[in-house]
Design a protein around this motif. Sequence first.
Motif, PDB file in Angstrom:
ATOM      1  N   ALA A   5      27.518   0.804  -3.821  1.00  0.00           N
ATOM      2  CA  ALA A   5      27.313  -0.764  -3.729  1.00  0.00           C
ATOM      3  C   ALA A   5      28.499  -1.372  -4.151  1.00  0.00           C
ATOM      4  O   ALA A   5      28.779  -2.572  -3.646  1.00  0.00           O
ATOM      5  N   GLN A   6      29.141  -1.014  -5.299  1.00  0.00           N
ATOM      6  CA  GLN A   6      30.340  -1.653  -6.094  1.00  0.00           C
ATOM      7  C   GLN A   6      31.424  -1.277  -5.023  1.00  0.00           C
ATOM      8  O   GLN A   6      32.082  -2.446  -4.985  1.00  0.00           O
ATOM      9  N   ILE A   7      31.561  -0.555  -4.164  1.00  0.00           N
ATOM     10  CA  ILE A   7      32.689  -0.274  -3.134  1.00  0.00           C
ATOM     11  C   ILE A   7      32.478  -1.438  -2.362  1.00  0.00           C
ATOM     12  O   ILE A   7      33.399  -2.113  -2.026  1.00  0.00           O
ATOM     13  N   PHE A   8      31.305  -2.034  -1.934  1.00  0.00           N
ATOM     14  CA  PHE A   8      31.175  -2.852  -0.992  1.00  0.00           C
ATOM     15  C   PHE A   8      31.299  -4.314  -1.624  1.00  0.00           C
ATOM     16  O   PHE A   8      31.573  -5.333  -0.980  1.00  0.00           O
ATOM     17  N   VAL A   9      31.090  -4.465  -2.910  1.00  0.00           N
ATOM     18  CA  VAL A   9      31.103  -5.679  -3.694  1.00  0.00           C
ATOM     19  C   VAL A   9      32.652  -5.951  -3.580  1.00  0.00           C
ATOM     20  O   VAL A   9      33.197  -6.913  -3.291  1.00  0.00           O
ATOM     21  N   VAL A  10      33.570  -4.910  -3.878  1.00  0.00           N
ATOM     22  CA  VAL A  10      34.967  -4.898  -3.914  1.00  0.00           C
ATOM     23  C   VAL A  10      35.541  -5.277  -2.229  1.00  0.00           C
ATOM     24  O   VAL A  10      36.319  -6.252  -2.178  1.00  0.00           O
ATOM     25  N   LEU A  11      35.090  -4.700  -1.442  1.00  0.00           N
ATOM     26  CA  LEU A  11      35.454  -4.980  -0.064  1.00  0.00           C
ATOM     27  C   LEU A  11      35.063  -6.504   0.223  1.00  0.00           C
ATOM     28  O   LEU A  11      36.040  -6.996   1.033  1.00  0.00           O
ATOM     29  N   ALA A  12      33.943  -7.076  -0.057  1.00  0.00           N
ATOM     30  CA  ALA A  12      33.547  -8.399   0.034  1.00  0.00           C
ATOM     31  C   ALA A  12      34.665  -9.167  -0.653  1.00  0.00           C
ATOM     32  O   ALA A  12      34.874 -10.435   0.013  1.00  0.00           O
ATOM     33  N   GLY A  13      34.680  -9.031  -1.925  1.00  0.00           N
ATOM     34  CA  GLY A  13      35.716  -9.954  -2.773  1.00  0.00           C
ATOM     35  C   GLY A  13      37.168  -9.703  -2.006  1.00  0.00           C
ATOM     36  O   GLY A  13      37.611 -10.882  -1.912  1.00  0.00           O
ATOM     37  N   VAL A  14      37.507  -8.643  -1.683  1.00  0.00           N
ATOM     38  CA  VAL A  14      38.973  -8.500  -1.025  1.00  0.00           C
ATOM     39  C   VAL A  14      38.962  -9.396   0.285  1.00  0.00           C
ATOM     40  O   VAL A  14      39.980 -10.268   0.400  1.00  0.00           O
ATOM     41  N   PHE A  15      38.012  -9.322   1.036  1.00  0.00           N
ATOM     42  CA  PHE A  15      37.984 -10.070   2.292  1.00  0.00           C
ATOM     43  C   PHE A  15      38.249 -11.655   1.887  1.00  0.00           C
ATOM     44  O   PHE A  15      38.745 -12.203   2.506  1.00  0.00           O
ATOM     45  N   HIS A  16      37.257 -12.027   1.041  1.00  0.00           N
ATOM     46  CA  HIS A  16      37.328 -13.548   0.538  1.00  0.00           C
ATOM     47  C   HIS A  16      38.625 -13.770   0.024  1.00  0.00           C
ATOM     48  O   HIS A  16      38.970 -14.784  -0.019  1.00  0.00           O
ATOM     49  N   LEU A  17      39.321 -12.752  -0.740  1.00  0.00           N
ATOM     50  CA  LEU A  17      40.604 -13.374  -1.302  1.00  0.00           C
ATOM     51  C   LEU A  17      41.802 -13.317  -0.206  1.00  0.00           C
ATOM     52  O   LEU A  17      42.407 -14.234  -0.107  1.00  0.00           O
TER      53      LEU A  17
END
Length: 122
Positions: A5-17
């Motif tokens: 789940a944390q990996i997907f949170v990071v992916l979501a964050g990086v996409f939004h960056l």
Amino acid sequence: MNTIAQIFVVLAGVFHLAVFAMESLLFMKPSTYKRFLIPNEAEATISKPWAFNQGFYNLFLALGAIGGLIAGGDKGHAIALFACACMAGAGIVLIASDRRMGRSAVLQAGPPIIALVLAAVA
């Protein structure tokens, strides 16, 4: 919150960056504004203030997701998941408002939805 789940949170964050960079820093490049279905420089110039502001929304969501993970604990994870819920909601609104933005909506909403589901089941 489990590691996947944390990996997907990071992916979501990086996409939004990345979207922040496109909307707030690179918007006037033809290759960028055309991704947002804006056909020419004149219309991009009109849309630039909107895009600049929208980019910062995406930056703040990314910071909430990634910052919540860094903070850790129940409160930090709650912040990260709230940011993911906002990202997911925005992706759903995007596809509902313009079907041509389907790919972008999936990229925007997919990782945070996966993160939310994984966090809920673990």
